[in-house]
Design a protein around this motif. Structure first.
Motif, PDB file in Angstrom:
ATOM      1  N   UNK A 193      33.473  40.982  42.505  1.00 55.42           N
ATOM      2  CA  UNK A 193      34.457  41.805  42.186  1.00 55.42           C
ATOM      3  C   UNK A 193      35.821  41.188  42.828  1.00 55.42           C
ATOM      4  N   UNK A 251      42.883  38.643  38.369  1.00 50.23           N
ATOM      5  CA  UNK A 251      43.726  39.766  38.033  1.00 50.23           C
ATOM      6  C   UNK A 251      43.124  40.834  36.817  1.00 50.23           C
ATOM      7  N   UNK A 252      41.842  40.912  37.149  1.00 51.30           N
ATOM      8  CA  UNK A 252      41.153  41.824  35.935  1.00 51.30           C
ATOM      9  C   UNK A 252      41.007  43.047  36.477  1.00 51.30           C
ATOM     10  N   UNK A 253      41.430  43.460  37.615  1.00 50.76           N
ATOM     11  CA  UNK A 253      41.081  44.726  38.510  1.00 50.76           C
ATOM     12  C   UNK A 253      42.222  45.124  38.839  1.00 50.76           C
ATOM     13  N   UNK A 254      42.435  46.674  38.814  1.00 52.62           N
ATOM     14  CA  UNK A 254      43.637  47.324  39.413  1.00 52.62           C
ATOM     15  C   UNK A 254      43.815  47.017  41.019  1.00 52.62           C
TER      16      UNK A 254
END
Lengths: 204, 204, 204, 204
Positions: free
Chosen positions: A148, A155-158
């Motif tokens: 994670x 930058x794939x995650x909120x």
DNA sequence: ATATAAACGAGACGGTACGTCGGGTCTTTTT
DNA sequence: AAAAAGACCCGACGTACCGTCTCGTTTATAT
């Protein structure tokens, strides 16, 4: 509380007396795993394990405080088969990988059954629950947190995502399926990953 | 298999013989619920329930095939407090509502503990597991499916969404928190709903 | 205490309500006798008798105060086959006759087993013991006293003989053999009669 | 079948495991004897004995196959008080002595009640009956046979006398009186001995 | 060499709970 | 009113495991 390890020896200075018999140690774990597979959790008794292992009951009580500790050690012993996930360049693929690995692990070893049993045991024993919640589970989350955090860097995650809550959801799905004896198919894993990453909503 | 209901009487024609004593029926459920709250699942025995209820053990074995059946009936009895969710115009709000309700229900009655116990019991008894998976759980999902279908009509939901899988995720989160004795705070519920609807990813 | 008879009806004036069902009465005795022969005393239960007889348990409790009462009635019912002994002109022959008759009776009906059971039952129930000692046994001794008094008139018997004590000895032998399941052969009966009449000693 | 003794230990070589606890052994016998005297045979339960003795039920089941075995051991334990009869020069006196001793023994210890109970128990359990007939009784007859053979040498006894049959008569009298709770008075013993030796008939 | 120390297998111990059986009572509907 | 049916409370059964406790034996370190 320590559930899985022998009391002192690892730390302690060497002392007099006969040392722990490693053959007995192993045959207890083997016997427990076998009985769990053959007869199921409800038929897993200390007495039965001792008999199958050719070991005195006292030997079991000396090294494990309860049945859950034996089960955890079985899980741990086989668990070395679960490695960190290499960088695949994409969270979605990595989560799919992690989910696939854990279910393969549960399917191919006694670990799935052992884990179910530990959860069951924890419902009636506070010590087991504490160990499960504060030691056993966090240990299993490390691989996931690595993935994670890597995704976060990509930058794939909120930005406001709560990883622990997210993992409660992921692990929750797995628990639910494990505890109801419904292992997911690869297609289901595929769909679950989509739901986890993309959500149920239509998006913006 | 039917776990929770009396064998036939509700349907059947009247027959000779003394009818089921409803007072005993109720006091068994009361006793079980009390003992569960006071002493915990591991101290919940048929013998103890019978003693507390002032009832013969046979009376329990006559009407319930196992402990889980008693626990399910406790859940069911209090469960009438859970109603359908009114149309709030927005899935997010409705899911928040549903989650809040279930946790309030679990907190305020013996049902949360009863449910944990049923899950534990199911890990060692195939009949209990089957009942749990094929009857108990589907029944609880109906309220949720109503909400999801309403959302689908509103166009709030992905067209390809698998509702059952989504509910495995939602229920999974609840199970995980229940079984590890970690009820979510309102803030956590808020965040979970966001994750469920919006997903972990950054979106389009 | 009256163990064997129906409580009032024989004496009482006829009264309202359904009269005693004689078919049920008979089938209880039949069922008890059959079960005693087939499964033995330890398997003879009120519940079993009721089931076999197609009768409610209450019907049994209404008419018989305990199991022993049923057994006594079985004995009594078949006992009409035991008649008074005709005058054979010689005590020895008459006693041989009486002994032979009783053992034939015990062998050919359920009575032997019933009697064993009554004796066993009496060891744990004072009411049964009292009935056995004060009513059942004295009744059986009448035939014997007739014979002994006839012999006394003939001058075949010691003038100081205590008949009751003598019968304790004779009945004792029978009980001992019955209770150890060792019915005497005709030769043994022959020898026993000699010992009873002539004594162990060399005589004058 | 062996009913009364511990399986092997008395004969066997020493073996592994905790040895039999002799304190528990004794307190079971004590408890059984006390309960038998205080509450009677019908209230003598394994559960009650275990509770009174402060012993687990399993400990009883481990060492005694049934209640009768416990009762026999009680009889045996106190039975050492019964010795061989010294030569009094006359059968009549010796038999009087033997009868007096046995009734005193039965009166002064729990043995009389224990024996009654064993006989009752034997009526419903073939194993108990076999033990009673083939081991327990023969053992008790030895003292009597000694006396009878001595009398035979003295020429006090008919040459054709069947001792076993004679003892069936003597023991039968005792059983009859014991089982109907009618211990004989000394006068009755006196008369019985006369009947046994001299017979009922007038003699030659 | 010989204590001393601890682990080992075996298995008996006091307990608790199991699920079943039967006792004797009570409450229905049916006859 | 009696009968068949069958549920009720209760007590005991015999069994399975629990966790603890001796036993005699084995295997190490410490004298």
């Amino acid at each position: 509380m320590r559930l899985t390890d022998e009391p002192q020896q690892s730390i302690d200075h060497i002392h007099a007396g006969r040392p722990r018999c490693e053959k007995a140690h192993g045959s207890v774990l083997d016997a427990a795993a076998e009985l769990l597979n053959e007869r199921g959790y409800s038929a897993l008794t200390i007495e039965g394990i001792a008999a199958r292992a050719g070991v005195g009951k006292q030997t079991i009580y000396r090294w494990w405080p309860n049945k859950a500790a034996i089960l955890c050690e079985i899980y741990e012993r086989d668990g070395c088969k679960l490695h960190a996930t290499p960088d695949l360049g994409c969270v979605e693929a990595e989560i799919r990988e992690l989910l696939g690995n854990i279910w393969a692990f549960w399917r191919e070893t006694a670990s799935g059954q052992a884990f179910r049993s530990v959860i069951a045991e924890a419902q009636g024993d506070q010590a087991v629950l504490t160990h499960l919640r504060d030691e056993f589970i966090p240990k299993r989350r490390i691989h996931w947190l690595v993935v994670l955090e890597r995704a976060q860097k990509r930058g794939e995650v909120r930005s406001d995502a709560n990883f622990n809550l997210f993992l409660d959801i992921v692990f929750g799905f797995n628990w639910h399926r494990l505890l109801t004896d419904q292992p997911p198919t690869p297609q289901e894993i595929e769909s679950v990953v989509k739901l986890l990453i993309g959500g149920l909503g239509v998006g913006c």
